[in-house]
Design a protein around this motif. Structure first.
Motif, PDB file in Angstrom:
ATOM      1  N   PRO A   1       0.882  -1.572  -0.281  1.00 40.45           N
ATOM      2  CA  PRO A   1      -0.068   0.335  -0.115  1.00 40.45           C
ATOM      3  C   PRO A   1       1.175   1.478   0.006  1.00 40.45           C
ATOM      4  CG  PRO A   1      -0.922  -1.260   1.505  1.00 40.45           C
ATOM      5  CD  PRO A   1       0.188  -2.066   1.695  1.00 40.45           C
ATOM      6  N   GLY A   2       0.287   2.875  -1.153  1.00 42.01           N
ATOM      7  CA  GLY A   2       1.234   2.990  -0.942  1.00 42.01           C
ATOM      8  C   GLY A   2       2.433   3.090  -2.093  1.00 42.01           C
ATOM      9  N   ALA A   3       2.195   2.126  -3.118  1.00 40.12           N
ATOM     10  CA  ALA A   3       2.905   2.466  -3.716  1.00 40.12           C
ATOM     11  C   ALA A   3       2.551   3.402  -4.657  1.00 40.12           C
ATOM     12  CB  ALA A   3       3.673   0.863  -4.744  1.00 40.12           C
ATOM     13  N   ASP A   4       3.565   3.748  -5.271  1.00 42.70           N
ATOM     14  CA  ASP A   4       2.943   4.808  -7.074  1.00 42.70           C
ATOM     15  C   ASP A   4       3.490   3.981  -8.047  1.00 42.70           C
ATOM     16  OD1 ASP A   4       6.113   5.597  -7.044  1.00 42.70           O
ATOM     17  OD2 ASP A   4       5.620   7.632  -5.965  1.00 42.70           O
ATOM     18  N   PRO A   5       2.961   4.934  -8.578  1.00 41.61           N
ATOM     19  CA  PRO A   5       3.724   4.137 -10.685  1.00 41.61           C
ATOM     20  C   PRO A   5       4.722   3.985 -10.615  1.00 41.61           C
ATOM     21  CG  PRO A   5       1.307   5.341 -10.791  1.00 41.61           C
ATOM     22  CD  PRO A   5       1.962   5.676  -9.209  1.00 41.61           C
ATOM     23  N   VAL A   6       5.803   5.061 -10.474  1.00 41.15           N
ATOM     24  CA  VAL A   6       6.777   5.202 -10.472  1.00 41.15           C
ATOM     25  C   VAL A   6       7.639   3.263 -10.032  1.00 41.15           C
ATOM     26  CG1 VAL A   6       8.923   5.930  -9.815  1.00 41.15           C
ATOM     27  CG2 VAL A   6       7.280   7.054 -10.612  1.00 41.15           C
ATOM     28  N   ASP A   7       7.322   3.115  -8.233  1.00 40.88           N
ATOM     29  CA  ASP A   7       7.358   2.284  -7.468  1.00 40.88           C
ATOM     30  C   ASP A   7       7.093   0.967  -8.445  1.00 40.88           C
ATOM     31  OD1 ASP A   7       8.755   3.790  -5.530  1.00 40.88           O
ATOM     32  OD2 ASP A   7       6.445   3.754  -4.683  1.00 40.88           O
ATOM     33  N   VAL A   8       5.952   0.476  -8.743  1.00 40.86           N
ATOM     34  CA  VAL A   8       5.541  -0.137  -9.606  1.00 40.86           C
ATOM     35  C   VAL A   8       6.546  -0.435 -10.122  1.00 40.86           C
ATOM     36  CG1 VAL A   8       3.380  -1.642 -10.692  1.00 40.86           C
ATOM     37  CG2 VAL A   8       3.468  -0.292  -8.342  1.00 40.86           C
ATOM     38  N   SER A   9       6.508   0.070 -11.748  1.00 47.18           N
ATOM     39  CA  SER A   9       6.838   0.134 -12.842  1.00 47.18           C
ATOM     40  C   SER A   9       8.511   0.129 -12.712  1.00 47.18           C
ATOM     41  CB  SER A   9       7.199   1.697 -13.824  1.00 47.18           C
ATOM     42  OG  SER A   9       8.359   1.386 -14.711  1.00 47.18           O
ATOM     43  N   SER A  10       9.424   0.499 -11.353  1.00 47.04           N
ATOM     44  CA  SER A  10      11.171  -0.593 -10.917  1.00 47.04           C
ATOM     45  C   SER A  10      10.516  -1.470 -10.704  1.00 47.04           C
ATOM     46  CB  SER A  10      11.527   0.916 -10.093  1.00 47.04           C
ATOM     47  OG  SER A  10      12.212   0.637  -9.697  1.00 47.04           O
ATOM     48  N   ALA A  11      10.034  -2.030  -9.733  1.00 44.57           N
ATOM     49  CA  ALA A  11      10.399  -3.384 -10.064  1.00 44.57           C
ATOM     50  C   ALA A  11       9.765  -3.991 -11.091  1.00 44.57           C
ATOM     51  CB  ALA A  11       9.079  -3.655  -8.196  1.00 44.57           C
ATOM     52  N   LEU A  12       9.158  -4.444 -11.772  1.00 49.69           N
ATOM     53  CA  LEU A  12       8.400  -4.863 -12.511  1.00 49.69           C
ATOM     54  C   LEU A  12       9.831  -4.626 -13.901  1.00 49.69           C
ATOM     55  CD1 LEU A  12       4.912  -3.677 -13.993  1.00 49.69           C
ATOM     56  CD2 LEU A  12       5.837  -5.814 -12.944  1.00 49.69           C
ATOM     57  N   GLY A  13      10.755  -3.648 -13.699  1.00 48.84           N
ATOM     58  CA  GLY A  13      11.804  -3.780 -14.722  1.00 48.84           C
ATOM     59  C   GLY A  13      12.928  -4.473 -14.033  1.00 48.84           C
ATOM     60  N   ALA A  14      12.516  -4.624 -12.751  1.00 48.27           N
ATOM     61  CA  ALA A  14      13.769  -5.864 -12.553  1.00 48.27           C
ATOM     62  C   ALA A  14      12.890  -7.192 -12.911  1.00 48.27           C
ATOM     63  CB  ALA A  14      13.457  -6.111 -11.251  1.00 48.27           C
ATOM     64  N   VAL A  15      11.573  -8.013 -13.815  1.00 47.99           N
ATOM     65  CA  VAL A  15      11.234  -8.764 -14.158  1.00 47.99           C
ATOM     66  C   VAL A  15      12.141  -9.552 -15.016  1.00 47.99           C
ATOM     67  CG1 VAL A  15       9.360 -10.010 -14.053  1.00 47.99           C
ATOM     68  CG2 VAL A  15       9.212  -9.008 -12.940  1.00 47.99           C
TER      69      VAL A  15
END
Length: 62
Positions: free
Chosen positions: A5-19
């Motif tokens: 909770p509290g993650a913003d689109p930049v956080d999600v995008s950054s995490a997906l970049g590592a997948v």
């Protein structure tokens, strides 16, 4: 990947970049903290056809 909770689109995008790009989304768990599970499909090539793994193109919002 876990989205809290509290993650913003930049956080999600950054995490997906590592997948890795040769994985596919298979399932999700959680209610407050969401955990997204990505797996490699056995027997598939690590090299993907053109267009697979590209970021989605979303029209600009006005």
């Amino acid at each position: 990947m876990t989205v809290r909770p509290g993650a913003d689109p930049v956080d999600v995008s950054s995490a997906l970049g590592a997948v890795p790009v040769d994985t596919v989304f298979t399932e999700a768990f959680g209610d407050a903290d969401i955990t997204l599970i990505f797996r490699t499909i056995p027997g598939t090539s690590a090299l993907l056809p053109a267009g697979i793994g590209d970021l989605p193109r979303i029209p600009a919002m006005r």
